[in-house]
Design an enzyme around this catalytic site. Structure first.
Site, PDB file in Angstrom:
ATOM      1  N   GLU A  34      -7.815   7.433   7.223  1.00 19.87           N
ATOM      2  CA  GLU A  34      -8.762   6.571   6.521  1.00 19.87           C
ATOM      3  C   GLU A  34      -8.232   5.147   6.628  1.00 19.87           C
ATOM      4  O   GLU A  34      -7.355   4.729   5.879  1.00 19.87           O
ATOM      5  CB  GLU A  34      -8.907   7.014   5.056  1.00 19.87           C
ATOM      6  CG  GLU A  34      -9.444   8.426   4.882  1.00 19.87           C
ATOM      7  CD  GLU A  34     -10.838   8.606   5.456  1.00 19.87           C
ATOM      8  OE1 GLU A  34     -11.558   7.593   5.618  1.00 19.87           O
ATOM      9  OE2 GLU A  34     -11.219   9.749   5.750  1.00 19.87           O
ATOM     10  N   CYS A  69     -10.851  -1.393   1.045  1.00 22.78           N
ATOM     11  CA  CYS A  69     -11.029  -1.193   2.490  1.00 22.78           C
ATOM     12  C   CYS A  69     -12.489  -1.206   2.903  1.00 22.78           C
ATOM     13  O   CYS A  69     -12.789  -1.443   4.081  1.00 22.78           O
ATOM     14  CB  CYS A  69     -10.375   0.115   2.930  1.00 22.78           C
ATOM     15  SG  CYS A  69     -11.036   1.585   2.122  1.00 22.78           S
TER      16      CYS A  69
END
Length: 528
Positions: free
Chosen positions: A222, A256
């Site tokens: 991720e 993010c």
């Protein structure tokens, strides 16, 4: 948190034994049972619930987060995630029937069994230290795996309270926490895992993927992304400004999935900038530095990186720009740039920098987004249904929120993951269970079908091949030009009215399948 022992890094020499302990535990097969998995999940739930004040305090100490934001984006989320998994786990674990199998194959009962992958490693991140560490861990527990969690060393207070909770709540033979930085992580990567789950940056993600490849270890990555927001001429400037600004205020932009830059149609640029300034005042009427809702940058190194990016841009600061290294404060800063090659677009800021690049039209916006980063983690199109549909059709991204900022990432049951450079694999909700599960294909061939299987044994003859064709071949429902030819396939496949060995072979297959269905029915009723 004052009553907790101080954070100490795990001795590197202890890591092989820790790894072996959880591998050995997995091979006892105890973690495979539904009862065991549910017990661990339930105990983790109460461990988090009972330590809520300490968890909120830890996020405040590490990131300057308010209790409100930590509960909204981490703790409340994780508690609900555990409850969702407990409620649905038995259903997730059940075997699945194979899809679209032929009548012949139906006799063999093809199915998918859900097996745990084994002993796994979870490496967390600092920006959402609880959600990004415990979320994958919940998936590993639910899947029946054993696990080592390596929290981020950049959020030491969060790492300390997580170790306390896991030690007190979970089976110590199955679940361990390793604390440390690069040496400890390197030692962990030297061991053989059944899967590695990493959340973080592209650089470290590349290192982990290379190391995992040496032992053919699967990875879920991720990673961050230079995520674009596109504000088209048909967008509502007020909604776009408020929603995108909010995304940069959460965790001081250390998210993010927040937009890295905004492409704005020149026709709407003045209205958008005016609404952005209004939203800044509405959200922080006394300024960011005085706001109790606004966090701080995680450490001096990250603060300096952001300051260097701001110093290197050739763009014009429109709003914000105040910083304070001593307190790690960085004001939300709107910068208008004139090139897609500006450092604020080319690099991921992971902070409260908000670069805006005006574009002539939607086509230029799409070309620019694809040029800056073809596979971002997220994408945020604002505008009409026609405009946003075109953006989705001509771009790629891990996920997208139309007319909003990372709403898709806030839905705990929606699979979350990147694509290309922004990552691989997905988790959240059922996807967390599947992330650590092997879908094992199973068949069971009964003895009574041996007469039908004689065609697979040598010697191979034309007569046998004729039977095989009758049992296997299906007729396409399209011609050589790719045009659909319609139905009539079922009767041909069944071979009804067929002649010779082909018709008989297919009818035998049909008969076998019918018998198999009858047998399974009576077995299900306890009559056989």
């Amino acid at each position: 948190m004052d009553d907790l022992p101080p954070l100490t890094y795990t001795p590197v020499d202890d890591i092989p034994a820790i790894h072996q302990r959880i591998v050995n535990k997995f091979h006892t097969h105890e973690t495979r049972t539904l009862a065991y998995r549910l017990k661990q999940l339930r105990q983790l739930y109460w461990g988090l619930k009972d330590e809520e004040p300490a968890l909120l305090e830890a996020a405040k100490l590490d990131l300057g987060k308010s209790a409100y934001e930590t509960y909204l984006t981490e703790l409340g989320w994780e508690l609900n995630d555990i409850l969702f998994m407990c409620k649905n786990l038995e259903r997730f674990m059940k075997d699945e029937k194979a899809e679209d199998t032929s009548l012949m194959n139906l006799a063999m009962g093809p199915r998918i069994r859900k097996d745990p992958l084994g002993a796994v490693l979870v490496i967390g991140a600092y920006n959402f230290p609880f959600m990004l560490s415990l979320g994958p861990l919940v998936g590993a527990i639910a899947a029946g795996c054993t696990a080592v969690l390596k929290p981020s060393e950049n959020a030491p207070n969060a790492a300390r309270i997580m170790q306390h909770i896991i030690t007190q709540s979970l089976d110590p033979e199955a679940y361990q926490v390793v604390q440390g930085g690069v040496p400890e992580t390197t030692a962990l990567l030297e061991r053989k895992w059944d899967k590695i789950f990493y959340t973080g940056g592209l650089g470290v993600g590349t290192i982990i993927a290379k190391k995992a490849a040496e032992t053919l270890t699967p990875v879920a990555l991720e990673l961050g992304g230079r995520n674009p927001a596109i504000v088209t001429a048909s967008a509502d400037p007020r909604l776009a400004a408020r929603r995108l600004l909010w995304a940069k205020l959460v965790n001081a932009g250390q998210v993010c999935v927040s937009q890295n830059y905004i492409l704005v149609d020149r026709a709407i640029l003045p209205a958008f900038l005016q609404q952005l300034e209004t939203a800044l005042h509405d959200f922080q009427p006394k300024g960011a530095q005085a706001s109790e809702d606004y966090g701080r940058i995680i450490n001096e190194r990250q603060w300096q990186r952001l300051q260097d990016m701001l110093d290197s841009t050739s763009g014009k600061i429109l709003f914000g720009g105040k910083t304070d290294k001593a307190t790690l404060f960085f004001e939300p800063t709107v910068v208008q740039v004139d090139s897609a090659d500006d450092p604020l677009l080319k690099d991921e800021s992971f902070g409260p920098l908000i670069p805006i690049l005006p574009v002539r039209d939607l086509d230029e916006a799409i070309r620019t987004a694809n040029h800056v980063h073809a596979t971002p983690l997220a994408l945020y199109p604002f505008g009409s249904a026609t405009d946003t549909a075109k953006i989705l059709a001509q771009t790629r991204s891990g996920g997208a929120s139309i007319n909003d900022a990372f709403f898709h990432a806030s839905i705990p049951t929606l699979a979350f993951g990147g694509v290309g450079d922004s990552g691989s694999g997905a988790y959240r909700g059922r996807a967390s269970f599947e992330c650590f599960t092997h879908r094992r294909s199973i068949t069971r061939t009964p003895g009574w079908v041996e007469g039908l299987l004689e065609v697979r044994y040598p010697p191979y003859t034309p007569a046998k091949l004729k039977k095989v064709r009758g049992m296997m071949d299906t007729k396409p429902d399209f011609d050589r030009a790719g045009r659909s030819t319609g139905g009539g396939v079922v009767w041909w496949v069944l071979g009804l009215g067929g002649k010779g060995g082909v018709g008989r072979g297919v009818r035998w297959a049909v008969l076998a399948a019918v018998v198999a269905v009858v047998v399974r029915f009576w077995r299900g009723r306890g009559m056989m």
